[in-house]
Scaffold this motif. Structure first.
Motif, mmCIF file in Angstrom:
data_model
loop_
_atom_site.group_PDB
_atom_site.id
_atom_site.type_symbol
_atom_site.label_atom_id
_atom_site.label_comp_id
_atom_site.label_asym_id
_atom_site.label_seq_id
_atom_site.Cartn_x
_atom_site.Cartn_y
_atom_site.Cartn_z
ATOM 1 N N ALA A 1 -8.848 -2.457 -1.224
ATOM 2 C CA ALA A 1 -9.130 -3.887 -1.154
ATOM 3 C C ALA A 1 -8.803 -4.578 -2.474
ATOM 4 C CB ALA A 1 -10.597 -4.115 -0.790
ATOM 5 N N ASP A 2 -9.107 -3.950 -3.596
ATOM 6 C CA ASP A 2 -8.774 -4.533 -4.902
ATOM 7 C C ASP A 2 -7.264 -4.692 -5.057
ATOM 8 O OD1 ASP A 2 -11.418 -4.694 -5.619
ATOM 9 O OD2 ASP A 2 -11.416 -2.861 -6.824
ATOM 10 N N GLN A 3 -6.514 -3.677 -4.640
ATOM 11 C CA GLN A 3 -5.062 -3.753 -4.713
ATOM 12 C C GLN A 3 -4.534 -4.908 -3.858
ATOM 13 O OE1 GLN A 3 -2.943 -0.247 -3.365
ATOM 14 N NE2 GLN A 3 -1.060 -1.400 -3.078
ATOM 15 N N LEU A 4 -5.053 -5.044 -2.663
ATOM 16 C CA LEU A 4 -4.598 -6.092 -1.762
ATOM 17 C C LEU A 4 -4.939 -7.468 -2.315
ATOM 18 C CD1 LEU A 4 -5.645 -4.457 1.620
ATOM 19 C CD2 LEU A 4 -3.319 -4.655 0.707
ATOM 20 N N ARG A 5 -6.126 -7.617 -2.869
ATOM 21 C CA ARG A 5 -6.506 -8.905 -3.464
ATOM 22 C C ARG A 5 -5.551 -9.275 -4.589
ATOM 23 N NH1 ARG A 5 -11.741 -10.970 -2.667
ATOM 24 N NH2 ARG A 5 -11.577 -11.947 -4.701
ATOM 25 N N SER B 1 6.468 -12.594 -1.335
ATOM 26 C CA SER B 1 5.891 -11.957 -2.519
ATOM 27 C C SER B 1 4.501 -11.408 -2.254
ATOM 28 C CB SER B 1 5.819 -12.965 -3.687
ATOM 29 O OG SER B 1 4.872 -13.991 -3.424
ATOM 30 N N ALA B 2 3.981 -11.627 -1.021
ATOM 31 C CA ALA B 2 2.594 -11.237 -0.729
ATOM 32 C C ALA B 2 2.472 -10.750 0.707
ATOM 33 C CB ALA B 2 1.651 -12.415 -0.978
ATOM 34 N N LEU B 3 3.240 -9.705 1.015
ATOM 35 C CA LEU B 3 3.205 -9.109 2.348
ATOM 36 C C LEU B 3 2.763 -7.660 2.232
ATOM 37 C CD1 LEU B 3 6.688 -10.339 3.694
ATOM 38 C CD2 LEU B 3 4.466 -11.491 3.917
ATOM 39 N N SER B 4 1.820 -7.247 3.074
ATOM 40 C CA SER B 4 1.319 -5.868 3.013
ATOM 41 C C SER B 4 1.016 -5.333 4.403
ATOM 42 C CB SER B 4 0.031 -5.795 2.176
ATOM 43 O OG SER B 4 0.245 -6.210 0.850
ATOM 44 N N HIS B 5 1.419 -4.075 4.637
ATOM 45 C CA HIS B 5 0.959 -3.316 5.793
ATOM 46 C C HIS B 5 -0.195 -2.420 5.339
ATOM 47 C CE1 HIS B 5 4.702 -4.313 7.854
ATOM 48 N NE2 HIS B 5 5.430 -3.649 6.969
ATOM 49 N N GLY C 1 10.201 -7.273 1.994
ATOM 50 C CA GLY C 1 9.167 -7.670 1.045
ATOM 51 C C GLY C 1 7.821 -7.038 1.248
ATOM 52 N N PHE C 2 7.700 -6.132 2.211
ATOM 53 C CA PHE C 2 6.392 -5.552 2.509
ATOM 54 C C PHE C 2 6.041 -4.404 1.560
ATOM 55 C CE2 PHE C 2 6.934 -7.747 6.487
ATOM 56 C CZ PHE C 2 5.629 -8.089 6.850
ATOM 57 N N GLY C 3 4.800 -4.380 1.139
ATOM 58 C CA GLY C 3 4.214 -3.211 0.510
ATOM 59 C C GLY C 3 3.448 -2.445 1.569
ATOM 60 N N ILE C 4 3.317 -1.140 1.386
ATOM 61 C CA ILE C 4 2.680 -0.307 2.402
ATOM 62 C C ILE C 4 1.500 0.459 1.815
ATOM 63 C CG2 ILE C 4 2.980 1.688 3.918
ATOM 64 C CD1 ILE C 4 5.850 0.881 4.355
ATOM 65 N N ALA D 1 0.752 -15.757 2.869
ATOM 66 C CA ALA D 1 0.632 -14.331 2.607
ATOM 67 C C ALA D 1 0.186 -13.662 3.901
ATOM 68 C CB ALA D 1 -0.383 -14.072 1.499
ATOM 69 N N VAL D 2 0.631 -12.431 4.109
ATOM 70 C CA VAL D 2 0.277 -11.718 5.337
ATOM 71 C C VAL D 2 -0.284 -10.349 4.995
ATOM 72 C CG1 VAL D 2 1.138 -10.656 7.458
ATOM 73 C CG2 VAL D 2 1.972 -12.903 6.770
ATOM 74 N N LEU D 3 -1.428 -10.067 5.567
ATOM 75 C CA LEU D 3 -2.039 -8.747 5.504
ATOM 76 C C LEU D 3 -2.044 -8.210 6.927
ATOM 77 C CD1 LEU D 3 -3.427 -6.544 3.953
ATOM 78 C CD2 LEU D 3 -5.539 -7.867 4.004
ATOM 79 N N HIS D 4 -1.265 -7.160 7.145
ATOM 80 C CA HIS D 4 -0.989 -6.667 8.486
ATOM 81 C C HIS D 4 -1.551 -5.254 8.633
ATOM 82 C CE1 HIS D 4 2.295 -4.656 11.138
ATOM 83 N NE2 HIS D 4 1.332 -5.117 11.919
ATOM 84 N N PHE D 5 -2.623 -5.125 9.401
ATOM 85 C CA PHE D 5 -3.220 -3.811 9.682
ATOM 86 C C PHE D 5 -2.600 -3.276 10.968
ATOM 87 C CE2 PHE D 5 -6.335 -5.895 7.031
ATOM 88 C CZ PHE D 5 -6.910 -4.881 6.283
ATOM 89 N N ASP D 6 -1.995 -2.073 10.890
ATOM 90 C CA ASP D 6 -1.268 -1.575 12.054
ATOM 91 C C ASP D 6 -0.866 -0.133 11.807
ATOM 92 O OD1 ASP D 6 0.544 -1.314 14.301
ATOM 93 O OD2 ASP D 6 0.960 -3.463 14.169
ATOM 94 N N ALA D 7 -0.754 0.638 12.875
ATOM 95 C CA ALA D 7 -0.167 1.974 12.760
ATOM 96 C C ALA D 7 1.337 1.880 12.551
ATOM 97 C CB ALA D 7 -0.460 2.786 14.015
#
Length: 320
Positions: A222-226, A180-184, A204-207, A143-149
């Motif tokens: 944070a709850d949504q990301l978890r 199934s677990a990618l987020s910006h 597959g990314f959610g934003i 799973a990837v959690l990607h913090f970025d502009a």
């Protein structure tokens, strides 16, 4: 069991004295093994605008001198519950991106061979791809959690497949991430066209935009990301430009309207207990910084990542 060796005692040796390892921790060659290794990758040949992130690892280490052993926000002493060490820098070819990527991946594989988890300091975001490859080799698609502009899922720049704007598209194409677990988080600013968002969604990314964080708050985000991450092996990649230029001016591609450093740290703390297997903090370009604002923020972000790793000790790798 040997007690972890922690930072230099600042009551005996002033913080401004001595070698600038991360948080004044021991070097990797000074301990038998490390549960967590902080490693630098001074590479910025993949940037599309302002260079200078090659000097990021040194600047973040210097700014980390003020970090202290107890993290009250996570209620953990991250250097006492696990052995954390500074693994120095991975020396990469500054003129050949392909060779640099191979060198980073090989070094990450070696560092992780005995179960050590990495917190990597860049360098530009190109380095995320080989780090994701190395993580997937041990844990399967992560799973990837990607913090970025920025999305960083573009196809090419000037025909180049590997740049700081393409690592997550390549990672999806190579199957090293769990789609199934990618987020910006923290995205904002102008795009080349609406199709950028369409293509990103297909990958597959959610934003979660920076405006979403402002309106909904760090706890809800944070709850949504978890919920999206679940208990999957998680890799967190943090481009410091997810922060507003007021909080991180020292970066190569700043965008107005970003996260505050407080919002970023609170979202990270809301991920306590997740199965974090590795992380990076990239795109600190100290030549554009003022009073170490960006480097200090990045050092605290890295410290929070180490704290998250302490809350959930390393688990056996796939096939181990």
């Amino acid at each position: 069991m040997t007690e972890p060796r922690g930072p230099v005692d600042s009551s005996r040796i002033p913080r401004f004295a001595g070698p600038a390892t991360f948080a004044r921790l021991p070097r990797l060659d000074e301990v038998a093994r490390a549960d967590v290794a902080v490693v630098g990758v001074p590479f910025d040949a993949g940037v599309s605008y302002r260079p200078g992130a090659r000097f990021g690892p040194a600047a973040v280490r210097e700014a980390s001198r003020l970090l202290r052993p107890y993290h009250p926000g996570l209620d953990v002493s991250p250097f006492a519950t696990q052995q954390v060490a500074d693994a120095g820098d991975i020396a990469v070819n500054p003129f050949d991106i392909g060779e640099a990527i191979e060198t980073i991946q090989d070094a990450a594989d070696r560092l992780q061979a005995d179960g050590t988890r990495l917190v990597t300091i860049g360098g530009d975001h190109t380095i995320a791809l080989p780090l994701l490859r190395a993580a997937a080799r041990r844990h399967g698609p992560v799973a990837v959690l990607h913090f970025d502009a920025h999305l960083d899922t573009w196809d090419t720049y000037f025909g180049a497949e590997h740049t700081h704007g393409t690592p997550f598209r390549r990672a999806v194409e190579e199957g090293v991430v769990d789609t199934s677990a990618l987020s910006h988080v923290g995205t904002r600013g102008p795009l080349y066209g609406k199709e950028d968002l369409t293509e990103d969604q297909k990958l597959g990314f959610g934003i979660v935009t920076s405006a979403d964080v402002y309106r909904r708050g760090a706890d809800e985000v944070a709850d949504q990301l978890r919920g999206r991450i679940g208990d999957r092996p998680l890799y967190i990649s943090i481009d410091i430009d997810c922060l507003d230029p007021a909080h991180a001016p020292g970066t190569g591609t700043p965008e107005a309207g970003g996260l505050t450093s407080r919002e970023l740290l609170e979202i990270l703390r809301g991920l306590a207990g997740c199965h974090l297997v590795g992380a990076d903090v990239v795109e600190v370009a100290p030549a554009y910084d003022h009073a170490e604002i960006t480097s200090v923020a990045a050092s605290h972000v890295a410290y929070d990542l180490i704290g998250l790793l302490a809350l959930r000790p390393g688990l056996p790798a796939r096939g181990a």
